[in-house]
Design a protein around this motif. Structure first.
Motif, PDB file in Angstrom:
ATOM      1  N   ASP A 162       9.296  -0.028  34.242  1.00  0.00           N
ATOM      2  CA  ASP A 162      10.127   0.340  35.382  1.00  0.00           C
ATOM      3  C   ASP A 162       9.259   0.873  36.524  1.00  0.00           C
ATOM      4  N   SER A 163       9.776   0.758  37.734  1.00  0.00           N
ATOM      5  CA  SER A 163       9.100   1.358  38.880  1.00  0.00           C
ATOM      6  C   SER A 163      10.140   1.822  39.884  1.00  0.00           C
ATOM      7  N   THR A 164       9.774   2.801  40.685  1.00  0.00           N
ATOM      8  CA  THR A 164      10.657   3.294  41.724  1.00  0.00           C
ATOM      9  C   THR A 164       9.831   3.772  42.906  1.00  0.00           C
ATOM     10  N   ASP A 197      14.295   0.463  43.353  1.00  0.00           N
ATOM     11  CA  ASP A 197      14.046   0.505  41.914  1.00  0.00           C
ATOM     12  C   ASP A 197      13.841  -0.899  41.364  1.00  0.00           C
ATOM     13  N   SER A 199      13.584  -2.681  37.477  1.00  0.00           N
ATOM     14  CA  SER A 199      13.711  -2.433  36.045  1.00  0.00           C
ATOM     15  C   SER A 199      14.270  -3.662  35.347  1.00  0.00           C
TER      16      SER A 199
END
Length: 220
Positions: A162-164, A197, A199
């Motif tokens: 995941d990244s944000t 976001d 994911s």
């Protein structure tokens, strides 16, 4: 809602026309986009989301009906924005998760970088980092910018999680070194201007919707 407080049919119609105009503006911005982060596309998206929300509310208040679509907005993941209307400073907060799926590749890349830094003829004096994942990660992230690692993660034996990214507004830049001891302590969701976001869970949700009984996949 009382009859006196209900929107008029003309107000609902005007809101519908605003949605149509916002759709045209959004499509025009997408067709003219100059890159993945084109601000014109982002502004048009927000305008479309706002227009659709107003129309949905008026439609429900007047006719007790809802629209068949939902445009995700900041309210889905963040509280209402409470920062300055005209920010004079920004903080960009990024988190990216990776799994080390190919340690030998990571170790080899890190040792290659260490050998290059040592220079021709000095390979024997180069630090040995190709035997420790801990040391290899230090070399890798010390050599490359985070965005380059994100675009080349497979080369380094990494797998994306995941990244944000949060863009947070402020009135002024903090004093130099003020937040270095706790860089994410002051991340206040109500000051976030926009958030992006990524994911795998979103892909899973899309697949679940497509496979749901009664859903037509690829049809119009």
């Amino acid at each position: 809602m009382s009859d006196a407080a209900q929107p008029t049919a003309a107000e609902v119609r005007a809101a519908a026309e605003a949605v149509k105009a916002a759709i045209d503006r959004h499509l025009d911005a997408v067709e003219r986009r100059t890159g993945d982060d084109d601000p014109a596309v982002y502004d048009a998206f927000n305008a479309l989301a706002a227009a659709a929300e107003v129309y949905d509310e008026l439609l429900y208040d007047r006719y007790d009906e809802v629209t068949p679509f939902e445009i995700p907005g900041a309210d889905d993941s963040l509280p209402p924005y409470a920062g300055p209307a005209e920010p004079s400073a920004l903080s960009v907060l990024i988190r990216r998760d990776y799994a080390v799926v190919e340690p030998p590749r990571l170790l080899a890349q890190a040792q290659r970088l260490a050998d290059l830094d040592a220079g021709p003829g000095d390979e024997d004096t180069a630090p040995v980092v190709g035997t420790s994942v801990h040391a290899a990660l230090g070399v890798l992230f010390g050599e490359y910018e985070p965005d380059e690692i994100a675009s080349r993660h497979k080369e380094f034996g990494l797998e994306e999680g995941d990244s944000t990214l949060w863009v947070s507004a402020g009135h002024a830049l903090p004093e130099p070194g003020e937040w270095l001891a706790a860089p994410f302590e002051d991340a206040e969701p109500e000051l976030v201007v926009c958030r992006f976001d990524v994911s795998a869970v979103f892909d899973e949700e899309d697949e679940s919707d497509e496979d749901a009984p009664g859903t037509t996949v690829g049809g119009v």
